[in-house]
Design a protein around this motif. Structure first.
Motif, short mmCIF file in Angstrom:
data_model
loop_
_atom_site.label_atom_id
_atom_site.label_comp_id
_atom_site.label_asym_id
_atom_site.label_seq_id
_atom_site.Cartn_x
_atom_site.Cartn_y
_atom_site.Cartn_z
N ASN A 124 -6.87 -0.70 6.91
CA ASN A 124 -6.13 0.33 7.65
C ASN A 124 -6.20 -0.03 9.13
OD1 ASN A 124 -5.19 2.61 8.98
ND2 ASN A 124 -6.14 4.03 7.53
N SER A 135 0.83 -1.20 0.00
CA SER A 135 0.00 0.00 0.00
C SER A 135 0.87 1.26 0.00
CB SER A 135 -0.90 0.02 1.23
OG SER A 135 -1.60 1.24 1.32
N THR A 157 -1.35 0.03 6.59
CA THR A 157 -2.44 -0.47 5.74
C THR A 157 -2.01 -1.74 5.04
OG1 THR A 157 -3.30 1.76 5.36
CG2 THR A 157 -3.97 0.05 3.80
N TYR A 212 -8.79 -2.95 1.45
CA TYR A 212 -7.90 -1.96 2.07
C TYR A 212 -8.09 -2.07 3.58
CZ TYR A 212 -7.78 0.25 -2.58
OH TYR A 212 -7.62 0.50 -3.92
#
Length: 479
Positions: free
Chosen positions: A478, A128, A133, A476
């Motif tokens: 995070n 990323s 992340t 994704y």
């Protein structure tokens, strides 16, 4: 007594909603009935689709290695029954013992191949651009796959659709061709014995207008894979895409073999004859056009005629060189094109007649003095008919090769490496062979055509087969 076969829906063998049946007969002995099958309708197809939908979530979350073990065991079970499968296939479809046995072996290999590939299905991890992340993809099944398969490869083509669909985690409904559906039933039995959960595979026999049409149009079907004629395939495509289904079509061919003036004529004749007359010419990849340099044209015609004349015919159990057409209507279609070719002025060099025996037999047929504009050079003839076209050089040969609506398989026989490279780059075909016949495929590389031979959307076999039945999700994380 013929076998009495049933539909396979949600793990049960069931009669059709209609109560009607149809028969399959031996193309080499049409009075011999092989089996009876349900003549199903839309209601039967809907029942199968609903069973697949109900089973899809659980199968889709089954770990890939577990799915793979079931597929690999299926391959082993089919291997144990190879002789019985070979006999059933040849008695319904008409192939010789060697041809049918080779096709059964291909199905065995396909299930074993996708059995191993199922363990690799997952996704990829990427770096990323943000800190803290995780960025990765997940590969997921589409849901329900509807498969419509042809009679000419009645176990290999269903296998190369069923196996990747199941490996990717989809539930399946399949409509096999009515002329030779028996071996698909045997696949279902092997998968059931290997531990496939109820409803994950469903088999419904019957007319394409009822069963195939329902598969193509039903809202619970997420993907449709079809192999067959271009006319029917285009109808399937239009129906299936109305509500956004993913669609894969593999259709007809008018496959050329270009013979260079540098080629060994005897070798070229062997390659072309094998591609044109093998499996009685009933292959979408069969060589139906030989495009030959004028300097070797006469010698090539003589050599191909010699090979055609040496072919012996008979029942597949006797393992002759060539078996019959699959049906009376297919034989009549070939005979019609033979008449058309002569009317248009092509020179009949060998064959062209039926045999004086029971069954749907026709001689391997060779036409010379064919012009590229003739119907015999433009339209698919699903039989052992070869049109030989003379050209003045390689550039003209390439133009003639591309001067058709189809683009499935093409080959060139040449000792000139430059010609071979130009052919591979410029011929309009999805499969290109150099010094090989147009027929014959490896199972771990993509297969498909261009132009009217394909939807040009997704390929079959290898990783491409898995890609069609899968979709990626990007995550994704995070943290």
């Amino acid at each position: 007594m013929p076998d009495q076969r049933l539909n396979y829906i949600s793990g049960e063998w069931l009669e059709s909603h209609t109560g009607k049946t149809f028969e399959t007969t031996d193309p080499a002995d049409p009075s011999s009935v092989i089996a009876t099958y349900p003549q199903s309708d839309a209601a039967d197809a809907e029942r199968a689709i609903e069973a697949a939908r109900d089973a899809s979530d659980e199968w889709g979350t089954t770990p890939g290695p577990e799915r793979g073990r079931i597929l690999a065991k299926t391959g082993s079970l089919l291997d144990q029954r190879k002789d019985d499968l070979t006999e059933l296939l040849l008695c319904e479809e008409g192939k010789t013992w060697s041809e049918a046995g080779g096709e059964v072996q291909r199905a065995i290999d396909i299930f074993r191949y996708y059995g191993s590939k199922a363990s690799d299905i997952g996704g990829t991890v990427k770096s990323s651009s943000a800190r803290d992340t995780n960025l990765y993809t997940k590969t997921e099944p589409l849901g329900v796959a509807g498969l419509i398969t042809p009679w000419n490869y009645p176990i290999a083509i269903p296998a190369w659709k069923i196996a990747p669909a199941l490996a990717a985690g989809n539930a399946v409904v399949i409509k096999p061709a009515s002329l030779a559906p028996g071996v698909v039933h045997e696949i279902a039995k092997a998968l059931e014995e290997a531990g496939l959960p109820d409803g994950v595979l469903n088999v419904v026999t019957g007319p394409g207008s009822e069963v195939g049409g329902t598969i193509a149009s039903h809202e619970a079907v997420d993907a449709v894979s079809f192999t067959g004629s271009t006319a029917v395939g285009n109808t399937v495509y239009d129906t299936a895409t109305e509500d956004g289904k993913r669609v894969q079509l593999e259709m007809g061919g008018k496959n050329p073999t270009v013979v260079s003036d540098t080629a060994d004529v005897e070798e070229a004749a062997e390659i072309v004859a094998s591609g044109a007359f093998g499996v009685t010419g009933q292959a979408c990849t069969a060589a139906s056009r030989a495009i030959v340099h004028e300097d070797v044209y006469d010698d090539f015609v003589d050599a191909v005629v010699d090979r055609a004349a040496a072919i012996d015919h008979g029942h597949g159990l006797d393992d002759p060189d060539m078996g019959p057409h699959v049906s009376k209507s297919e034989l009549e279609g070939t005979l019609e094109y033979i008449d058309i070719a002569q009317t248009e002025g092509a020179s009949l060099e060998y064959g062209g007649s039926t045999l004086d025996r029971e069954g749907y037999f026709v001689e391997p047929t060779v036409f010379a003095d064919v012009d590229s504009t003739m119907r015999i050079a433009q339209e698919e003839v699903f039989g052992p008919v070869l049109a030989i076209i003379s050209v003045i050089d390689f550039d003209e040969a390439l133009r003639v090769a591309n001067d058709v609506d189809y683009g499935l398989s093409a080959s060139v026989v040449t000792d000139d490496h430059t010609e071979a490279n130009h052919f591979a780059e410029e011929v309009e075909a999805g499969v290109v062979k150099i010094n090989e016949k147009t027929t014959g495929l490896e199972l771990h590389v993509p297969f498909g055509g261009v132009k009217d031979s394909s939807s040009e959307t997704y390929r079959e076999q290898g990783d491409a087969g898995l890609n069609f039945y899968s979709i990626s999700k990007t995550v994704y994380d995070n943290y």
